[in-house]
Structure formats: structure tokens, C-alpha cells
Design an enzyme around this catalytic site. Structure first.
Site, PDB file in Angstrom:
ATOM      1  N   LYS A  74      -7.510  -1.507   3.346  1.00 43.60           N
ATOM      2  CA  LYS A  74      -6.493  -1.002   2.424  1.00 43.60           C
ATOM      3  C   LYS A  74      -6.757   0.470   2.112  1.00 43.60           C
ATOM      4  O   LYS A  74      -7.923   0.871   1.949  1.00 43.60           O
ATOM      5  CB  LYS A  74      -6.527  -1.833   1.138  1.00 43.60           C
ATOM      6  CG  LYS A  74      -5.389  -1.550   0.157  1.00 43.60           C
ATOM      7  CD  LYS A  74      -5.493  -2.467  -1.054  1.00 43.60           C
ATOM      8  CE  LYS A  74      -4.342  -2.305  -2.025  1.00 43.60           C
ATOM      9  NZ  LYS A  74      -4.460  -3.196  -3.193  1.00 43.60           N
ATOM     10  N   SER A 149      -0.361  -5.938  -4.161  1.00 40.78           N
ATOM     11  CA  SER A 149      -0.195  -4.617  -3.588  1.00 40.78           C
ATOM     12  C   SER A 149      -0.801  -4.442  -2.204  1.00 40.78           C
ATOM     13  O   SER A 149      -0.469  -3.496  -1.507  1.00 40.78           O
ATOM     14  CB  SER A 149      -0.819  -3.577  -4.526  1.00 40.78           C
ATOM     15  OG  SER A 149      -2.213  -3.807  -4.653  1.00 40.78           O
ATOM     16  N   SER A 173      -3.492  -8.994  -6.075  1.00 35.93           N
ATOM     17  CA  SER A 173      -3.061  -8.207  -4.917  1.00 35.93           C
ATOM     18  C   SER A 173      -3.616  -8.627  -3.571  1.00 35.93           C
ATOM     19  O   SER A 173      -3.188  -8.100  -2.552  1.00 35.93           O
ATOM     20  CB  SER A 173      -3.377  -6.736  -5.133  1.00 35.93           C
ATOM     21  OG  SER A 173      -2.407  -6.181  -5.958  1.00 35.93           O
TER      22      SER A 173
HETATM   23  N1  GLN Z   1       0.732  -7.096  -8.986  1.00 40.21           N
HETATM   24  C1  GLN Z   1      -0.229  -6.762  -9.988  1.00 40.21           C
HETATM   25  C2  GLN Z   1       0.115  -5.439 -10.602  1.00 40.21           C
HETATM   26  O1  GLN Z   1       1.159  -4.958 -10.322  1.00 40.21           O
HETATM   27  C3  GLN Z   1      -1.594  -6.772  -9.409  1.00 40.21           C
HETATM   28  C4  GLN Z   1      -1.930  -5.551  -8.692  1.00 40.21           C
HETATM   29  C5  GLN Z   1      -3.277  -5.633  -8.075  1.00 40.21           C
HETATM   30  O2  GLN Z   1      -3.898  -6.696  -8.064  1.00 40.21           O
HETATM   31  N2  GLN Z   1      -3.773  -4.498  -7.625  1.00 40.21           N
HETATM   32  O3  GLN Z   1      -0.609  -4.873 -11.349  1.00 40.21           O
END
Ligand code: GLN
Length: 482
Positions: A74, A149, A173
Site C-alpha cells: 500500500k 482504504s 481498511s
Molecule cells: N474506512 C475507515 C475510515 O474511513 C477505515 C479506514 C482505515 O482503516 N484506514 O476511516
């Protein structure tokens, strides 16, 4: 070759049956053919080929736990000499001077990093649409989002460009995109994996997590990256488990808790059906299923929203164009320079910085931030109590399957609700895994299992046993096979 698991590839390379160079070439070729999915921000074929050649030339390096295995990372994890953008204009030209600890460990084990994957900007989002480099697409249906994400990493594995990938977790994420792309994703206990070199989003929640097509591959990758790191004071010296061996154990006697009251509404019928069937499979193999209660988890999404934005606003204050980040041009005054520079952030990042600054402001700190911290403690206590009676807690990973690109972009609250089942594990600091558990209308569904702190072995055992009993892990989306 990249259809094979990391475990198989590594064995074949160590045995000299195939070369790391050939595997790397095939992975790079797949990445190119899958370009329309937009899973990668940066690919460095030269660097990857050179690493693979090194492995092939060195019999000792060929024995590494991940020798010759191509890996995608990532783009919020720092790679020395390889651009790392966090999918932000702010870091568009950022080339790190050092490797994250997880990168050092992967490379020491012989892994070949092929590229950096697309994601939501600074890991903020649930759909991989909030990227300065355009949205990522789901290989099961390219008109849909892959989750987020860490969507690019999930897609790189789901489309078999690589067998394993690293993502990051702040509120789901890794697990949520794993579920939506039909692969396995593990979020470790807070402190299990070093955060050194992971670009900070919300430091009390962030962890690096792993993707694979099978639980065993995820366990193998975890074995390589986990453990105490003197450069991350929050990393733990609790001894590691044997995650790979755990994948061989049966589920007989495993106590599985189900928080039914959390699932009353908002869960798609198809998701619920796949989830209920997965419980039947576990029961038929001798697991004991019982109802449990996590009463305060229904506040998890709101609690998370306050804590995550507060920490994000603090962490991202460094990108002012002076200390860190791209400096916007054309400003006449200092204030103008700051404003233009901060204007480089995308809408979601701006929204979170503003919300976070607000909940931390003098007048609201007690009402919002302090209250959220108390609720966070209560959520953790609920889990502690639950784990006195059960070994793992099962829920769907995501209340829905993959939604259409653009569907929730204008409605942040709907987007945040996609994390309903995942954020509590981050708030409580406990480990959780998502494993494929079927399909609803042709789209993958994930089963989430959560364990007590340092319970990664338990998760690998339960998820791998489930995987052996069902056909869902390792399914490949219908797409050009070349
Ligand atoms: N979807 C969650 C957010 O928008 C988690 C994001 C993540 O785990 N980096 O914060």
C-alpha cells in the site's frame, strides 16, 4: 505462476523448480494487463527484476520464508528510493529516505516488492475512491468499488497480480476490501506489527495488515512482519505465535460468539444468508455457537469518527509545505502559502481535519473527545467480558457487498456505515480476520472473526478450518487469464 499461493511459490523457488525472475516477470505482466483496475500508483519493474535476480543468484537467499514471492505494498508504507504518496497530491513527489520496518523484514525474507498500491488518500475512506490517482475498480465487477482504504492491495491479490500484499488498518481498511474482493485479510493486535514507516493517520488505531488468497499465506506474511521493533515504542514484545502451524488445527470445541443484536438492521439479505450458512458450517464441524452481547458496540461508528478525526487532524498538521509535503506555488503571503498548500488535500481529508480540529477545540474537547475516549474504554470492556466465554466472535465483515462507484461519494455518513462491523476491533486494539464466505448476487461476502489480544493464532486456526470446509477462498474473478 501467480495463480499459485505464496506458500507454493516459495517452495518451488527454494527447490529450484522455477526462478524468482520468471515469477517476477509474470507478476509485472499481470499488473500491466490489469491496469484498467487502477490498483497501482507506482510500479518499479527495474527494481523488482534486480531483486528477483539477486534471489536467483544466491542459494542462501532462496531459503528465505518469502524468497522470490512478489508482493504489492500500500502506498502509505515507506519504501526507500521508491515513491510513496499516500494517494495524496501533498506527497505526490515524496521519495522516502528509509524503509518501513515491515519492508525491511519482507526483503530480508526474500520477498520481491513489485509496486505501490492505490488507496484512499491518507487511508481515509471505505471505497478507494478518495485517491488523487483515480478510483480503484473491483475485479468481480469493474463498475463497483473494491472497498477501502487498502483497495489497490486487495485488488492486486484478488486479480492474481501478486499472491500477497500489505495494507493498513485504522478502522477496517484491510478486512473490508478483503471481504468485498473475495480474499483473506488480517488486522493484527495493536502493537503486533511495527508502525515505523507507516504514514500516520490515527496513531492509536493504525496497524499494518496483510492480504492473501488463503489464510495460510496471510499467516506466512504475518510471521515475517510481526514482532517487537525498537523504533516503534508501541510495538510489543509479547512472543509471536506459530501462525502457519495454527492453520492446520481443527475447530472442534471452538467457542464462537455471535452478537445478534448488532445485526438487526442494515445488513443485506444476501450477506446475512452467507453469514448464517457459515455458522452452520462451523457448527457441523464441532464448533459451539452461542449468542453474546456487545452492548456498546452500537456506538462504535460515532466513537470512531471522533477519535479518528481528532488524531488525523493532529497527524496531518505537519503537511504545511514548510516541514513536510509539497509547497503550493504562486502565493504572495505566508498565510496564502499555507492556505494553498493545505488546499492540495482532497475533500475527505479536509472534512476530517476540520471535524477533528473541532472535536479537539477548547469548547468541545470534553463533550466530544473525552466522551469518545470513555466509550472506547466501554467497548473494550464489552469485548473483555465476551472473551471470557468465547474464543472468537463472528459477524459479517461488511453489511453490504461492493457498491457502485460514486454511489456513496456524496453521502459520507453512508460511507462511514460501511465500517460498522470493523471499527470496534481497532478501537479495542484486538485482532480480526476476514475470510471469504460465499457470494450474494455474484459478489463476494466476507466472514469476520475477532479474537482477544494476541489471538492471531486462534484466528488463523478458526479461519483456516472454515476455509478447508468451504470452496470460497482462492476463487478467481472471471477476467482475462493471461
Ligand atoms: N474506512 C475507515 C475510515 O474511513 C477505515 C479506514 C482505515 O482503516 N484506514 O476511516
Amino acid at each position: 505462476m501467480t495463480d499459485r499461493t505464496a506458500v507454493e511459490l516459495r517452495r518451488a523457488i527454494a527447490a529450484g523448480e522455477i526462478s524468482a525472475g520468471d515469477v517476477c516477470a509474470e507478476s509485472l505482466d499481470r499488473i500491466e494487463r490489469r491496469a484498467p483496475l487502477n490498483a497501482f500508483i507506482t510500479v518499479d519493474p527495474e527494481r523488482a527484476r534486480a531483486r528477483a535476480a539477486m534471489i536467483d543468484a544466491d542459494p542462501e537467499a532462496r531459503q528465505g520464508l518469502l524468497a522470490g514471492v512478489p508482493i504489492a505494498v500500500k502506498d502509505n508504507i515507506c519504501t526507500k528510493g521508491l515513491r510513496t504518496t499516500a494517494a495524496s497530491r501533498t506527497l505526490e513527489a515524496h521519495v522516502p529516505l528509509y524503509d518501513a520496518t515491515v519492508i525491511e523484514r519482507l526483503e530480508a525474507a526474500g520477498a520481491v516488492i513489485v509496486g505501490k498500491t492505490n488507496c484512499d488518500e491518507f487511508a481515509m475512506g471505505s471505497s478507494s475512491e478518495h485517491s488523487a490517482f483515480g478510483p480503484v475498480r473491483n475485479p468481480w465487477d469493474p463498475s463497483r468499488i473494491p472497498g477501502g482504504s487498502s483497495g489497490g492491495s486487495a485488488v492486486a491479490v484478488a486479480s492474481r497480480a501478486v499472491p500477497i500484499a500489505l495494507g493498513s488498518e485504522t478502522g477496517g481498511s484491510v478486512r473490508q476490501p478483503a471481504a468485498l474482493c473475495g480474499i483473506v485479510g488480517l488486522k493484527p493486535t495493536y502493537g503486533r506489527v511495527s508502525r515505523f514507516g507507516l504514514i500516520a493517520f490515527a496513531s492509536s488505531l493504525d496497524q499494518v495488515g496483510t492480504f492473501g488468497a488463503t489464510v495460510r499465506d496471510v499467516a506466512l506474511c504475518m510471521t515475517v512482519i510481526a514482532g517487537r521493533d525498537p523504533r516503534d515504542a508501541t510495538s510489543s514484545s509479547v512472543p509471536l505465535g506459530d501462525y502457519v502451524a495454527a492453520t492446520e488445527q481443527p475447530v472442534r470445541g471452538l467457542r464462537v460468539g455471535v452478537p445478534r443484536t448488532l445485526m438487526v438492521d442494515g445488513v443485506d439479505d444476501g450477506v446475512r444468508r452467507a453469514f448464517d450458512e457459515s455458522l452452520e458450517v462451523l457448527r457441523s464441524e464441532g464448533a459451539e455457537i452461542s449468542d453474546i452481547d456487545l452492548p456498546r458496540s452500537r456506538y462504535a461508528t460515532s466513537t470512531y469518527a471522533i477519535i479518528v478525526t481528532a488524531e488525523a487532524s493532529s497527524n496531518l498538521s505537519r503537511y504545511d509545505g514548510v516541514r513536510y509535503g509539497t509547497r503550493a506555488t504562486g502565493a504572495d503571503t505566508l498565510a496564502d502559502m499555507y492556505a494553498r498548500t493545505r488546499g492540495l488535500f482532497g475533500d475527505e481529508v479536509k472534512r476530517r481535519i476540520m471535524l477533528g480540529t473541532y472535536v479537539l477545540s477548547a469548547g468541545y474537547y470534553d463533550a466530544y473527545y473525552v466522551t469518545a475516549q470513555k466509550v472506547r474504554g466501554a467497548i473494550r470492556q464489552d469485548y473483555e467480558r465476551a472473551f471470557e466465554a468465547v474464543d472468537v466472535i463472528a459477524t459479517p465483515t461488511s453489511p453490504t457487498t461492493a457498491f457502485r462507484l460514486g454511489e456513496k461519494l456524496e453521502d459520507p455518513v453512508q460511507m462511514y456505515l460501511a465500517d460498522f462491523f470493523t471499527v470496534s476491533a481497532n478501537l479495542a486494539g484486538i485482532p480480526a480476520i476476514s475470510v471469504p464466505c460465499g457470494f450474494a448476487d455474484g459478489l463476494p461476502v466476507g466472514l469476520q472473526l475477532t479474537a482477544a489480544p494476541w489471538g492471531e493464532e486462534m484466528l488463523c486456526r478458526a479461519a483456516a478450518a472454515y476455509e478447508r470446509l468451504t470452496p470460497w477462498s482462492g476463487m478467481i474473478p472471471p477476467m482475462p487469464r493471461a
